[in-house]
Design a protein around this motif. Structure first.
Motif, mmCIF file in Angstrom:
data_model
loop_
_atom_site.group_PDB
_atom_site.id
_atom_site.type_symbol
_atom_site.label_atom_id
_atom_site.label_comp_id
_atom_site.label_asym_id
_atom_site.label_seq_id
_atom_site.Cartn_x
_atom_site.Cartn_y
_atom_site.Cartn_z
ATOM 1 N N ARG A 86 -5.068 -0.990 -5.586
ATOM 2 C CA ARG A 86 -5.113 -1.965 -4.497
ATOM 3 C C ARG A 86 -6.535 -2.063 -3.986
ATOM 4 O O ARG A 86 -7.280 -1.086 -4.015
ATOM 5 C CB ARG A 86 -4.199 -1.520 -3.342
ATOM 6 N N ILE A 145 0.819 -1.228 0.000
ATOM 7 C CA ILE A 145 0.000 0.000 0.000
ATOM 8 C C ILE A 145 0.849 1.273 0.000
ATOM 9 O O ILE A 145 2.021 1.260 0.360
ATOM 10 C CB ILE A 145 -0.969 0.030 1.201
ATOM 11 N N ASN A 197 -4.191 4.890 -2.580
ATOM 12 C CA ASN A 197 -3.764 3.906 -3.568
ATOM 13 C C ASN A 197 -4.709 4.017 -4.753
ATOM 14 O O ASN A 197 -5.823 4.527 -4.616
ATOM 15 C CB ASN A 197 -3.872 2.488 -2.990
#
Lengths: 347, 347
Positions: free
Chosen positions: A283, A184, A280
């Motif tokens: 993700r 992340i 992000n």
């Protein structure tokens, strides 16, 4: 998107370079040339009616929209165009929907270079292809200098739900397992690096990508997916806080299980940020029944988009509405939703 | 649209007035409060997942999008919110599609009053209801002062085509009859009046409205509609020029048949504009086979949205790609597409 206009004998010269003027937003010939030569050309779209018509089977469709105002417009690993397409493809994927078609609306500041628009349009077309979707309709508006900032893009999308699952926070159950698709914090730190010209800039690339292949792999493996969420503004912690609140459950996250690249960790320390709250764009988390957690992990890891997937936590009933971080020292820490602003204009 | 966030014991106070800050776009608690209290409340949307899922029958769906940057944001007869909803409903209607669901994405300038957002959201909800559609998903972004200008809205929509017609410029045939749904030029002149504080301001209201009821009336009357187009930027003349080019036909427009209110005509003369090129937001043209022209006119006039409908012209083969205006004196004048910019930020 409106039609091209090449029927005029005294048609203006093609747009070879140059900059956008207010007249490019006026609905007349200049606008039609811009639409035809920059957008319709890149998207391979005929663009000669007010909307696009598409055949669908009976069933459920997912719809979503997002606006994009990221600065800088070009950053390591992507640009506002690829981001705008990935973001909407991913919101569809988080409904378990196969992307079908996208729309793209541009608000362009007067003075923007037409070559910048071309780069963005090409990037959008490539990103759409990665999700198997077409950009079928769009719009352009032009605003005065100082009423905009380069290009803002709003994408919307339609996808097909080809399953019977109800993929939603309210489907989350006690005992469910939380899977995280990879490391992340890369998008936030890559954009910050590009914006502030920081030294970590070169080593970090945004994670921006289309997540549909990873979700499709879960569905094809027959996983009874309870919920999906891509991690955008507010990061992993905020996404889980939303789950906990909507589902009325506690989510326990294992700090040690959450992958963070050393370069991201270093950049976060430098800027005083917690990677759990950093944005992000490639993700996601999947909440699955415990009996299928291993099969789901295998299905995710089969795809390049989620080859670094991990089991990151579990759903509990103890403290409804709360996210608890099990730290490396074994203690539990409450993770609230992001409060205020961390990284303006990150997407 | 992201979930509301009321699970925090130390939740910030509700948004009683105040102004938008960059933190309202950060993805955290302030943004969730804004979404919940302003947008989700007005749209009656639960807004707790990345997209909205809707059941559809097998068949054709229409999709469309438009961005709205009109200034001023509030004008006689409407505002940027009602305009953004009507515009997308109308683009669906022009595909002959019954509006199903809409998305709304907001790009908000830091410092915008939250009460302004509330007014816009209420106006959008009312406009959506007029078209029988729900606003089911959305997004908010905040940009710095001088990177925006109040509020920009991009709407996208999905509609159902419940007929077998191909409503498209390429379906236009020689001999077809052109119907115009009412008087032209009101939206452009109402916005210009409000912007420039001109003396005609009070007497002119925008024509902004949802056109689906008028289109539905045509379809229910069994009219074999060949093409539809709402008259926005570039006005009636530009819409017809697009038809002529795409269909490879000549369109002859009867000047005397085109209704223009005296106040619009006076305002246009004052500003040196031709009403044929002025923007509308609640008017459209329908191209129908000659044998059905009278039935189509009756069907249109049955609806409040098109009670002033007229037969305005015919489709000919003589000069493909050209629009010819038959003037009051009986002469023919070529009507080119709008060249350049006439009225910036009219929609």
């Amino acid at each position: 998107m409106n039609p091209p206009s090449d029927f005029q004998p005294a048609c203006p010269a093609p747009l070879q370079g140059g900059r956008v003027t207010l007249a490019h937003g006026g609905g007349g010939r200049l606008m039609h040339n811009l639409v035809r030569e920059v957008f319709a050309a890149a998207f391979n779209s005929s663009a000669d009616h007010d909307g696009a018509v598409t055949q669908v089977p009976a069933g459920r469709i997912a719809t979503t929209t997002d606006g994009y105002v990221v600065r800088p417009m070009f950053f390591p690993g992507g640009d506002i165009g690829s981001l705008a397409v990935h973001g909407t493809l991913n919101d569809l994927a988080m409904c378990g929907a196969r992307p079908l078609c996208l729309s793209a609306a541009f608000i362009i500041e007067e003075g923007t270079e037409i070559e910048v628009l071309r780069r963005i349009a090409r990037s959008m077309a490539a990103a759409a292809q990665s999700g198997g979707a077409a950009i079928t309709t769009g719009d352009t508006k032009v605003v005065e200098r100082d009423s905009g900032d380069g290009v803002y893009i709003t994408t919307a999308g339609v996808g097909l739900c080809e399953h019977n699952l109800e993929i939603h926070p309210r489907s989350i159950r006690e005992g469910d397992v939380l899977l995280l698709s990879g490391d992340i914090g890369r998008h936030g730190m890559a954009v910050m690096g590009a914006r502030e010209n920081l030294s970590f800039e070169s080593s970090l690339q945004s994670d921006s990508q289309c997540l549909w292949p990873a979700v499709r792999s879960l569905l094809e493996a027959g996983i009874d997916v309870h919920c999906l969420r891509d991690l955008t503004r507010g990061g992993l912690a905020t996404a889980l806080a939303e789950f906990a609140r909507t589902a009325g459950v506690e989510i326990e996250l294992e700090e040690e299980a959450v992958p963070v690249l050393p370069a991201v960790r270093a950049a976060c320390e430098f800027l005083g940020l917690d990677p759990l709250y950093v944005a992000n764009e490639g993700r996601f988390v999947a909440v699955v029944p415990p009996r299928q957690a291993q099969a789901a992990l295998i299905a995710l890891r089969r795809t390049p988009e989620a080859e670094g997937a991990v089991v990151a936590g579990t759903v509990r009933a103890q403290r409804p509405g709360q996210v608890s971080l099990r730290t490396r020292m074994g203690t539990l820490r409450n993770l609230p939703m992001l409060s205020g602003e961390q990284l303006p204009r990150i997407c």
